[in-house]
Design an enzyme around this catalytic site. Sequence first.
Site, mmCIF file in Angstrom:
data_model
loop_
_atom_site.group_PDB
_atom_site.id
_atom_site.type_symbol
_atom_site.label_atom_id
_atom_site.label_comp_id
_atom_site.label_asym_id
_atom_site.label_seq_id
_atom_site.Cartn_x
_atom_site.Cartn_y
_atom_site.Cartn_z
ATOM 1 C CG ASP A 143 4.189 0.146 -4.053
ATOM 2 O OD1 ASP A 143 3.891 -0.121 -5.651
ATOM 3 O OD2 ASP A 143 4.257 -0.535 -2.956
ATOM 4 C CE LYS A 144 -2.644 0.115 -6.921
ATOM 5 N NZ LYS A 144 -3.693 0.107 -5.873
ATOM 6 C CE LYS A 202 -13.631 -13.307 -9.972
ATOM 7 N NZ LYS A 202 -13.492 -13.512 -8.472
ATOM 8 N NE ARG A 238 -8.987 -2.948 -7.261
ATOM 9 C CZ ARG A 238 -7.236 -3.234 -7.565
ATOM 10 N NH1 ARG A 238 -7.205 -2.422 -7.392
ATOM 11 N NH2 ARG A 238 -7.161 -4.458 -7.565
ATOM 12 C CB THR A 276 1.877 0.785 -8.847
ATOM 13 O OG1 THR A 276 0.565 -0.025 -8.451
ATOM 14 C CG2 THR A 276 0.989 1.374 -10.212
ATOM 15 N NE ARG A 332 -0.139 -4.584 -14.713
ATOM 16 C CZ ARG A 332 -0.779 -5.210 -14.222
ATOM 17 N NH1 ARG A 332 -0.328 -6.164 -13.085
ATOM 18 N NH2 ARG A 332 -2.270 -6.222 -13.982
ATOM 19 C CG ASP A 366 7.671 -1.137 -3.504
ATOM 20 O OD1 ASP A 366 7.431 -0.662 -4.330
ATOM 21 O OD2 ASP A 366 7.167 -1.296 -2.303
#
Length: 1533
Positions: free
Chosen positions: A647-648, A845, A880, A960, A1065, A1095
């Site tokens: 997983d992230k 945003k 990011r 993830t 996703r 998870d």
Amino acid sequence: MTIQPYAEPTNVTNPVNRIRWATQRVSGPSGRKKRLSIMDRFHRGSVREKRARQQQQQHADSFPEEEDGPDHQDTEESHEEAEGQQRSIYFNVPLPDSAKDDEGRPAIQYSRNKIRTAKYTPLSFVPKNLYFQLHNIANIYFLFIVILQIFSIFGASNPGLGAVPIIVILTVTAIKDAIEDWRRTVLDNELNNSSVHRLVDWDNVNVSEENVSAWRRVKKATTRTIVSTYRACKGMRKKSSKKGQKDVERGLDEPRTSAGTRPTPRTSMNSYRSSVYSQNSGVEEEGIQMTPVPSPSPAKERLSNGNLEVHERPMTGFSYDEESENYFAARKAAAPTQELRKNASASNKAWGNVINPNKPLHNAARFKKDYWKNVQVGDFVRIYNEDEVPADCVILSTSDPDGACYVETKNLDGETNLKVRQSLRCGRHVKHARDCARTEFLIESEPPHSNLYQYNGVIRWNQIDTADQDVEPVPRAEPISVNNLLLRGCSLRNTEWVLAIVVFTGEETKIMLNSGMTPTKRTRIARDLNWNVIYNFIILFLMCFICAIVNGVTWGQGHNSLDFFEFGSIGGTPALNGFVTFWTVVILFQNLVPISLFITLEIIKTAQAFFIWSDTFMYYEKIDYPCTPKSWNISDDLGQIEYIFSDKTGTLTQNVMEFKKCTINGVPYGEAYTEALAGMRKREGVDVEEEGERMREQIAQDRVQMLAGLRKMHDNPYLVDDQLTFVAPDYVAHLAGENGEEQSRANEHFMLALALCHTVVTERTPGDPPKIEFKAQSPDEAALVATARDCGFTVLGRRGDEIMLNIMGEERSYTILNTLEFNSSRKRMSAIVRMPDGKIVLFCKGADSIIWSRLRRGEQAELRESTKQHLEMFAREGLRTLCVAQRELNEDEYYAWNKKHEVAAAAVQDREEKLEKISDEIERQLLLLGGTAIEDRLQDGVPETIALLAEAGIKLWVLTGDKVETAINIGFSCNLLNNDMNLIVVKADAGNPEAVSAELEKHLSVFGMTGSDAELAAAKKDHGAPGPTHAIVIDGDSLKVVLEEQYKQQFLLLCKQCKSVLCCRVSPSQKAAVVQMVKRGLDVMTLSIGDGANDVAMIQEADVGVGIAGEEGRQAAMSSDYAIGQFRFLQRLVLVHGRWSYRRIGETIANFFYKNIVWTFTLFWYMIYNNFDGSYLFEYTYILLYNLAFTSIPIILLGVLDQDVSDKVSLAVPQLYRRGIQRKEWTQTKFWVYMLDGIYQSVICFYMGYLMFKPANFVTANGQNINDRQRIGIYVACATVVVANIYLLMNTYRWDWFTLLIMSISILLVWFWTGVYSAFTSTMTFYGAASEVFGQATFWAVTFLSVIICLLPRFSAKIVQKFYMPYDVDIVREQVKQGKFAYLDEKSAYTVQSNSESTASSDEIPKPAPINGNAYQNEDERPIYPPSVAATRTTHNPRSQNGSDGTEYTGHRLSLDPPVRTSVERPSRPSYERVRMSMDRMRPSFEASNDITSAAMLTRMESEYSQPEHSETGVDGNRDNGGTQQSAIPHAR
């Protein structure tokens, strides 16, 4: 009876409409089928229960139903899906006769809220554990042997002694199982006995307290008896000082802090609770408080903080705490008139009330503190701030005036981001116990299912007109969605209290349905071992069959020596004699099927688990958590892992966002040295250690300069120096006007946009100065608002629809008209704000690709171009990126749109789609303000750990739920991706199967493959790492398509050829499906690692599941095989303990089969000379003690302590792990080699003694012969034991004093036992055998020669192998002896160390030492790695366009971009210029994805969306369109 429609048009005075985007998930096309299958699974009840449900449905018809309309359609759809399965829950409404059984009790029995994950109870442990153990075929076999020995006809002299081994094995295994299950029971009890405030002394008609089965009564009585006995015994012991909790218990999941033992939580914005609130914090720690929680009676002094009426509640954590209302009155007086809004909105809608005002007051009803396990379906529960939710509940009311509450779902998805939930509108007046007792309503709920993001139900009641009692009650209904549901395991945050009703309990809650049954995992070696046991069974059968046939034939012949020395046959006939002989030799040869092997493996694996837990280098001090093995029997699988699925969020990253850079009005700000930037510079040949140290010093100086500038402009009391992550002194200078008034206003407006466009909840901690923290649904959002605070734009809090800011010391109030929140399809969020000057401004945003497509045509060309380049550089540093834009709205335009928005918000059917469409209409014609760059902090040591695992030959896939661009940024940060990789973005459409297959074939053709079965068979045999030329990125929708059977093989082969695979996703079930695809498709060993409940599925699907028991929750750790505190500990767990365990287990099993073959075949050779009659060559105790004592300790020592190389060398040379991936430590070839070696040595051991006595006899000093079988057996047995133990020593790498001591004791033990046992006259013919045999020189000569001749072939083979065909480990061991790894002795622990707290900035963290530790070693001292790890080919990337055959190309082009404005104080920007100099040419593969930030992609998007359709000049033709024209840009998805 007329029913008022639920979704009628509404007029709201203050249009504060929040779309709860974060809680919405779009159901797939197969959602209905999945729900139906779940319904069938969980409602396979009796016919009576099914009939009762149907009758309940008929009774429900008496309650209101919606007329045709959106609501009616929605509930009808749910009724169709759950036809015959729907549950109806009644509240203060008599249960209809149709819903009762024959005895008048509820016909439907709901699941209890008591959770049991343990396998056993005190009553069922013994029979159930024996039942499970007897599933082992070896245990059944030896139980059968014990039964045979009871019958003296089969020659067993001591059946009781023969039963000792099986009794020991069953007992030891039972003790181990009991300890493991006891720990599970303790955790279950801690959870089940957690406290919650439950409404008591009222009638819950849905359940019956008396309906307790007889079996439950027996179990309860048994438990009470055992507990009382235990306490009585404990009380008899001497009192001793209370010791702290043991580490081994702390290694388990920490117990949940109950409301009764938790200190008073920090309140948010308000520091008090009135009446019912204050009761929660004053609970005593002794036991569970049983006093009622009285209903609130607000006092005036408690309401003196605001102008609240008597019936109003105090302000909650969502309110702004101000000493007086003068400030707000002044702000409202200065603000424009609100008449426009009043004209656009009428009165509030009457949503109804489930309280029956005519019902008599129920004074007995009260909330009492009770256990979770006593919560039942239909109960009212009150949940306080910081408490966990005990069951799946529907929210009736909250402490917030708007009915909102915030929950933390870390136990579900591993995230601490707050999620918003809403109460039912009809239940917001239900606040006290007396209100609960006066409610009358019915809930029709769908059956339980595992989908965390979906719930459908409806609440029905009869609305009574309080003004006119004669009016007939009006049936009303309100739909219930997942937004109104609190799931078990969530924690309430920033909300004083929630009053809810329970709909699902225990095993029917969503968290339990997602957890499922923990699968029983068996190691690969254990599965292969079954075949070896079967082979030995076949050999045993053949040996016994030969003995039976020969003995039967011999008895049938007659006229031989049997007639003179035997007193008749036992069976009487040759056939019966052969039958008896068969079972006799089964007992004699029982060691051939080694039951002691299984108990030895249990002991070894238990010791290995203990050593793993005891490894202090895997101890995470921050949360006091060691590496905790949950499954003790799969440690050897850790040494064969080829694929790791990670997983992230919370696993690779800390889920801690830090604002690093931004671009405002075309000017970049911020300094940072990220992991991705260091990796990029390293590939250019730069010494990143030196550069990183220099940059960190520069950033530290800039930080001091920026803080001084901020303090000079405004002494911000909310600025905490240590928490500043945005380091940009030039931003402060420009804000002060040193770069012109325009840039100063731009900087101020940008930070204002960040402070207004969010859904953050403010938490104020009193103090001097006060401390303000932010709780947000997304950590990105919290980082943006925190940076605005640090720069002087502080969000103080909210009051109703107003948000209060402190801007450079001046407090201002802004009205938030609408908040359009973020979701996965929109990829943006917006806030519509009324400014103090009366203007209406939309701030937006979101992802750069989304914002870019909504910018106003033909404007800001220069700004767009510079911003593109800045965002590209930010993204290449692994940051990011987000874009920020705005749009001014006029009053008419806004209110026209708001009417449509309110209609969409009130819809029930397709509400999300309608809201998204309406939101898209206004989020157009935007003006760009700038962009932000946030670092998702990696956990300490993640890049180094991934690099180390890659060197070991392990492939890492990231699965993830995050968006694609985020996963790609993290891929660069942790070096999974690099600039020289060709990125394959797989996009598949389920409606076009031909296109899916064509795309996969196109990508496979790059590697010269077609996806055939032959290629798959070849892929299974290929365990090499793919070249670092390609990587795959795929999202959940596309993954769903390619996982279908017709595409799965092609997709699997494509992934096999790629260095990195990122699946974004993805749902929990898709994660498990990917793991299953790789595990079964390639026949490899897999490991999954994660930290959240999402998870659990992949953790349980993988061969080894690892849960991170960090700060984000423990659900994954509870369901895992191993729990660790940080991802970096995985390197020691796999590369050290895993490799050691696998090699030890493989060597132990091979040596165990060998030593049993030596012993058993020695007995078999003796049968040749006694007509195979089953007589023993050895004294019977030798047969029992051979595996129990003579050879047991050395082989256990081999499996527990043997080391080929140390832990430091194992990490310094990770390539040693590849032997485990190739499964070379345990193979069938190795098994048969050891078996043949054992047969050869058994021949030597027997015939050396036999040939000694064949030509002549010997006599002792007393004249007696020593040529009887028992004394000859001493000759043979002693030599065999010595040979077997020295053979084990030869196969052991670690020779230290302890190993040699244990080996010597085991060899001497056979002589010791012979001397002691033969000293007793009760041994009859064996009496005095030791002194008679040991006094003969021939005994010592035979023993010595037997050992030499037996071991000479093995010794010679080892010499040839190590000199001419050395393994990797042989070379490394030789280098260790030469001192080439001596530098490792200077390190205390060879693992990536945590150098800072998790809150520290990445710019402040010193880089760890190089993994190989020899970057600056002298060439003569540098280890020479084995040939197997050398590069076998030169990789050429034809798409990198740099002409290099490797990845060390350093000739990058200089940037040809126009110069950018720089700071007045600093003529050069090191970070900015460094990244610009490092930018490679844009690659088509990266530009092909719309989810990847790149300047070229944004340029293409602008040309596609922003150019006029009819332009003759080829340039922007709509420059004069202005801001009022609606853009024709299509909605970018």
